[in-house]
Scaffold this active site. Structure first.
Site, PDB file in Angstrom:
ATOM      1  N   ASP A 190      34.988  38.764  32.078  1.00 59.02           N
ATOM      2  CA  ASP A 190      35.452  38.203  32.696  1.00 59.02           C
ATOM      3  C   ASP A 190      34.782  38.794  34.278  1.00 59.02           C
ATOM      4  O   ASP A 190      34.222  39.460  34.837  1.00 59.02           O
ATOM      5  CB  ASP A 190      36.955  38.650  33.236  1.00 59.02           C
ATOM      6  CG  ASP A 190      37.335  37.418  34.070  1.00 59.02           C
ATOM      7  OD1 ASP A 190      37.207  35.861  33.736  1.00 59.02           O
ATOM      8  OD2 ASP A 190      37.676  37.554  35.324  1.00 59.02           O
ATOM      9  N   HIS A 204      41.278  31.324  32.656  1.00 67.14           N
ATOM     10  CA  HIS A 204      41.241  30.196  34.149  1.00 67.14           C
ATOM     11  C   HIS A 204      40.720  28.618  33.180  1.00 67.14           C
ATOM     12  O   HIS A 204      39.893  28.657  34.306  1.00 67.14           O
ATOM     13  CB  HIS A 204      40.789  30.742  35.378  1.00 67.14           C
ATOM     14  CG  HIS A 204      39.198  31.449  35.325  1.00 67.14           C
ATOM     15  ND1 HIS A 204      38.662  31.350  34.329  1.00 67.14           N
ATOM     16  CD2 HIS A 204      39.392  32.842  35.238  1.00 67.14           C
ATOM     17  CE1 HIS A 204      37.475  32.246  34.003  1.00 67.14           C
ATOM     18  NE2 HIS A 204      37.907  32.956  35.188  1.00 67.14           N
ATOM     19  N   ASN A 211      35.650  43.797  35.488  1.00 71.16           N
ATOM     20  CA  ASN A 211      34.408  43.755  35.956  1.00 71.16           C
ATOM     21  C   ASN A 211      34.701  45.296  37.169  1.00 71.16           C
ATOM     22  O   ASN A 211      35.095  45.095  37.995  1.00 71.16           O
ATOM     23  CB  ASN A 211      34.211  42.645  37.020  1.00 71.16           C
ATOM     24  CG  ASN A 211      35.443  42.132  37.833  1.00 71.16           C
ATOM     25  OD1 ASN A 211      36.583  42.217  37.007  1.00 71.16           O
ATOM     26  ND2 ASN A 211      35.516  41.097  37.944  1.00 71.16           N
ATOM     27  N   HIS A 230      43.129  41.553  38.327  1.00 72.00           N
ATOM     28  CA  HIS A 230      41.872  42.312  38.947  1.00 72.00           C
ATOM     29  C   HIS A 230      42.239  43.884  39.174  1.00 72.00           C
ATOM     30  O   HIS A 230      42.867  43.588  41.235  1.00 72.00           O
ATOM     31  CB  HIS A 230      40.590  41.868  38.762  1.00 72.00           C
ATOM     32  CG  HIS A 230      39.894  40.284  39.057  1.00 72.00           C
ATOM     33  ND1 HIS A 230      38.928  41.226  38.128  1.00 72.00           N
ATOM     34  CD2 HIS A 230      40.491  39.258  38.632  1.00 72.00           C
ATOM     35  CE1 HIS A 230      38.406  39.672  37.000  1.00 72.00           C
ATOM     36  NE2 HIS A 230      39.238  38.833  37.668  1.00 72.00           N
ATOM     37  N   LEU A 231      42.441  44.639  39.052  1.00 71.67           N
ATOM     38  CA  LEU A 231      43.133  45.878  40.272  1.00 71.67           C
ATOM     39  C   LEU A 231      41.860  46.964  40.619  1.00 71.67           C
ATOM     40  O   LEU A 231      42.335  47.299  41.422  1.00 71.67           O
ATOM     41  CB  LEU A 231      43.617  46.946  39.020  1.00 71.67           C
ATOM     42  CG  LEU A 231      45.432  46.268  38.234  1.00 71.67           C
ATOM     43  CD1 LEU A 231      45.662  46.967  37.751  1.00 71.67           C
ATOM     44  CD2 LEU A 231      45.991  45.009  39.278  1.00 71.67           C
ATOM     45  N   ARG A 232      40.330  46.506  40.837  1.00 74.74           N
ATOM     46  CA  ARG A 232      39.614  47.270  40.759  1.00 74.74           C
ATOM     47  C   ARG A 232      38.964  48.411  41.047  1.00 74.74           C
ATOM     48  O   ARG A 232      37.962  49.068  41.815  1.00 74.74           O
ATOM     49  CB  ARG A 232      39.224  47.124  42.573  1.00 74.74           C
ATOM     50  CG  ARG A 232      40.100  45.361  42.598  1.00 74.74           C
ATOM     51  CD  ARG A 232      38.842  44.405  41.779  1.00 74.74           C
ATOM     52  NE  ARG A 232      38.949  43.265  42.966  1.00 74.74           N
ATOM     53  CZ  ARG A 232      38.216  42.326  42.271  1.00 74.74           C
ATOM     54  NH1 ARG A 232      37.392  41.955  41.106  1.00 74.74           N
ATOM     55  NH2 ARG A 232      38.486  41.023  43.010  1.00 74.74           N
ATOM     56  N   HIS A 291      35.689  33.888  30.503  1.00 73.72           N
ATOM     57  CA  HIS A 291      34.969  33.356  31.073  1.00 73.72           C
ATOM     58  C   HIS A 291      34.195  32.311  30.481  1.00 73.72           C
ATOM     59  O   HIS A 291      33.154  32.835  30.934  1.00 73.72           O
ATOM     60  CB  HIS A 291      34.782  34.826  32.326  1.00 73.72           C
ATOM     61  CG  HIS A 291      33.783  34.015  33.824  1.00 73.72           C
ATOM     62  ND1 HIS A 291      34.827  34.263  34.745  1.00 73.72           N
ATOM     63  CD2 HIS A 291      33.022  33.038  33.584  1.00 73.72           C
ATOM     64  CE1 HIS A 291      34.261  33.767  35.959  1.00 73.72           C
ATOM     65  NE2 HIS A 291      33.407  32.916  35.165  1.00 73.72           N
ATOM     66  N   HIS A 330      45.788  38.613  33.490  1.00 72.05           N
ATOM     67  CA  HIS A 330      44.593  38.000  33.495  1.00 72.05           C
ATOM     68  C   HIS A 330      44.388  39.078  35.554  1.00 72.05           C
ATOM     69  O   HIS A 330      45.116  38.115  36.199  1.00 72.05           O
ATOM     70  CB  HIS A 330      43.967  37.012  33.746  1.00 72.05           C
ATOM     71  CG  HIS A 330      42.894  36.617  33.784  1.00 72.05           C
ATOM     72  ND1 HIS A 330      41.815  35.778  33.516  1.00 72.05           N
ATOM     73  CD2 HIS A 330      41.816  37.126  35.368  1.00 72.05           C
ATOM     74  CE1 HIS A 330      40.313  36.012  34.213  1.00 72.05           C
ATOM     75  NE2 HIS A 330      40.507  36.455  35.217  1.00 72.05           N
ATOM     76  N   ASP A 361      45.289  35.184  38.273  1.00 75.21           N
ATOM     77  CA  ASP A 361      43.781  35.833  38.286  1.00 75.21           C
ATOM     78  C   ASP A 361      44.101  36.458  39.501  1.00 75.21           C
ATOM     79  O   ASP A 361      42.682  36.596  40.556  1.00 75.21           O
ATOM     80  CB  ASP A 361      42.779  34.458  37.584  1.00 75.21           C
ATOM     81  CG  ASP A 361      41.351  35.018  38.208  1.00 75.21           C
ATOM     82  OD1 ASP A 361      40.894  35.891  37.901  1.00 75.21           O
ATOM     83  OD2 ASP A 361      40.339  34.280  37.718  1.00 75.21           O
TER      84      ASP A 361
HETATM   85  O1  DOR Z   1      37.167  34.194  41.600  1.00 75.30           O
HETATM   86  C1  DOR Z   1      37.180  34.511  41.137  1.00 75.30           C
HETATM   87  N1  DOR Z   1      37.065  36.363  41.071  1.00 75.30           N
HETATM   88  N2  DOR Z   1      36.358  34.553  39.987  1.00 75.30           N
HETATM   89  C2  DOR Z   1      36.247  36.107  38.454  1.00 75.30           C
HETATM   90  O2  DOR Z   1      35.932  34.850  37.823  1.00 75.30           O
HETATM   91  C3  DOR Z   1      36.066  36.888  39.500  1.00 75.30           C
HETATM   92  C4  DOR Z   1      37.320  37.507  40.707  1.00 75.30           C
HETATM   93  C5  DOR Z   1      36.817  38.536  40.405  1.00 75.30           C
HETATM   94  O3  DOR Z   1      36.399  39.135  40.391  1.00 75.30           O
HETATM   95  O4  DOR Z   1      37.200  38.523  42.426  1.00 75.30           O
END
Ligand code: DOR
Length: 437
Positions: free
Chosen positions: A148, A229, A90, A58-60, A175, A56, A301
């Site tokens: 997510d 999470h 996302n 997030h690499l954006r 999520h 889990h 996360d």
């Molecule tokens: O804190 C969070 N950040 N929860 C999420 O569900 C998404 C994540 C994000 O992508 O920044």
């Protein structure tokens, strides 16, 4: 490249064993072999474990490279001791079709310095609403389906996603957040701190009610289902009972939910993430869940944002903190060294279970035969497997300094924390990916 690692204790199926490791053609052999090595490392006082695997992060990229890129995020993973990270969808474009997913896969192929496996979306727009993604087309290229950041709001959509995912043999990873339960503007746990400081709360029911619905749907459809999470005691109990009934459900939580409670909060955006850090009772239930096997994985996360996005206090900052470069030392210092969790359980939750649940590659035995025979044993490093190894110096004490992070995101709850346990080196397929060349 032939490498000899000497003097360390190695996390094997027999537990921690003093054992030399020989890496030849990227594979593990135990003991020094009769050959010339290109490189010999003396690792006395170190422990060698399977590289960490985080399902889990997030690499954006694509879409939000001002927050993080595949290159910087995977460097943060390499520094944190990870062989594998699974990247949440996302993104812009969100990977819900082959066309949008290809953009992400191309960047991964070009820039990643650890294994990065993408998630594909559940819904086409990754909003938890509307038409489903092109699940059949993307299935061969994704680790699982997830929206997510958003809960899937309609029960009928989730049922249909689970039926299709089941046919494809791909897990659904959720999520859980029922938006009908939420008060708009919620930023932290709906508890004592929120009441005392005048913030709008995020209640526990928004998580556990959707988890309850999804567990029911997983039971009905037979779909493999994993909850992201987990933060509430109610969700832990729902998963515990579902596992007893044989439902194909697993779940994860993060170090911050296990270490802090809402009464530790401060008036800073660094304390803002979704789900929020909850009460002392919730934290105790999460720890119990880790120790009795209800919670399977410890994830970060890792959710980087720009400094500006995190500088707007609890009410207005973006949700999310980084974690790849702090997870191991903080779990080790605050949970293992204090006796709240064993070293073995940490390795199971950070190395073994993520690989087993998501069928990820790695140098571990799944030990099915032994388990069938009823023999209690450790999963651990095995000979012949790809040398995806992490070298840990457990005695090293130092202060976490977010300005040294490889991640572009600097928002962490652990800046300045005095911790034990340093990642000395990270090998993937026998190649050294950290320290950086
Ligand atoms: O804190 C969070 N950040 N929860 C999420 O569900 C998404 C994540 C994000 O992508 O920044």
């Amino acid at each position: 490249m032939r490498t000899l690692l000497t003097g360390a204790e190695v996390y094997t199926c027999d537990g921690l064993v003093k054992q030399d490791i020989s890496i030849c053609d990227g594979r593990i052999q135990f003991g020094a072999q009769d050959m010339r090595y290109d490189r010999t490392e003396n690792l006395t006082d170190c422990v060698i474990v399977p590289g960490f695997a985080d399902v889990h992060v997030h690499l954006r990229e694509p879409g939000f490279s001002y927050k993080e890129t595949i290159r910087t995020g995977s460097m943060a993973a390499a520094r944190g001791g990870y062989s594998i990270v699974c990247a949440m969808p996302n993104l812009k474009p969100a990977p819900s079709s082959m066309e949008s997913l290809r953009e992400e896969l191309d960047i991964i192929a070009r820039d990643a310095c650890v294994h990065v496996y993408p998630y594909g979306c559940i819904t086409r727009t990754q909003t938890g609403r509307g038409e489903l993604a092109d699940l059949e087309a993307i299935a061969p290229y994704v680790v699982a389906f997830s929206d997510d950041g958003k809960g899937v709001q309609e029960e009928a959509s989730m049922r249909s996603a689970m039926l299709r995912a089941k046919a494809l043999n791909v897990p659904v990873v959720a999520h859980c957040e029922d938006e009908a339960e939420l008060v708009p503007g919620g930023c932290i746990h709906d508890g004592q701190y929120a009441r005392e400081h005048g913030h709008i709360g995020i209640n526990s029911a928004s998580e556990w009610k959707q988890a309850e619905r999804d567990i029911r749907l997983s039971e009905e459809t037979g779909c493999q289902y994993h909850i992201c999470h987990v933060s509430t005691k109610e969700t832990v109990e729902l998963v515990r009972q579902a596992k007893k009934r044989g439902v194909r459900v697993t779940c994860e939580t993060g170090p911050h939910y296990l270490i802090y409670t809402d009464m530790d909060l401060q008036e800073s955006g660094s304390w803002k993430m979704n789900p929020p850090i909850r009460s002392a009772e919730d934290r105790a239930a999460l720890l119990e869940g880790i120790n009795d096997g209800t919670i399977d994985c410890i994830i970060t996360d890792h959710a980087p944002h720009s400094a500006e996005e995190k500088a707007k206090g609890l009410d207005n900052s973006a949700f999310g903190i980084v974690g790849l470069e702090t997870a191991f030392p903080t779990v080790y210092t605050y949970l293992v060294k204090t006796g709240k969790m064993s070293f073995q359980r940490m390795i199971e939750c950070m190395c073994i279970n993520p690989r087993r649940i998501f069928r990820l590659p790695g140098a571990i035995s799944t030990g099915t035969k032994l388990r069938e025979a009823g023999i209690v044993y450790h999963d651990g490093l095995i000979e012949g497997a790809s040398a995806d190894l992490c070298v840990l110096d457990l005695k090293k004490q130092y202060r976490i300094d977010s300005s040294t992070f490889c991640s572009m995101g600097k928002s962490t709850l652990f800046d300045g924390a005095e911790v034990f346990g340093e990642v000395r080196a990270n090998y993937i397929g026998g190649n050294i990916v950290y320290p950086f060349a």
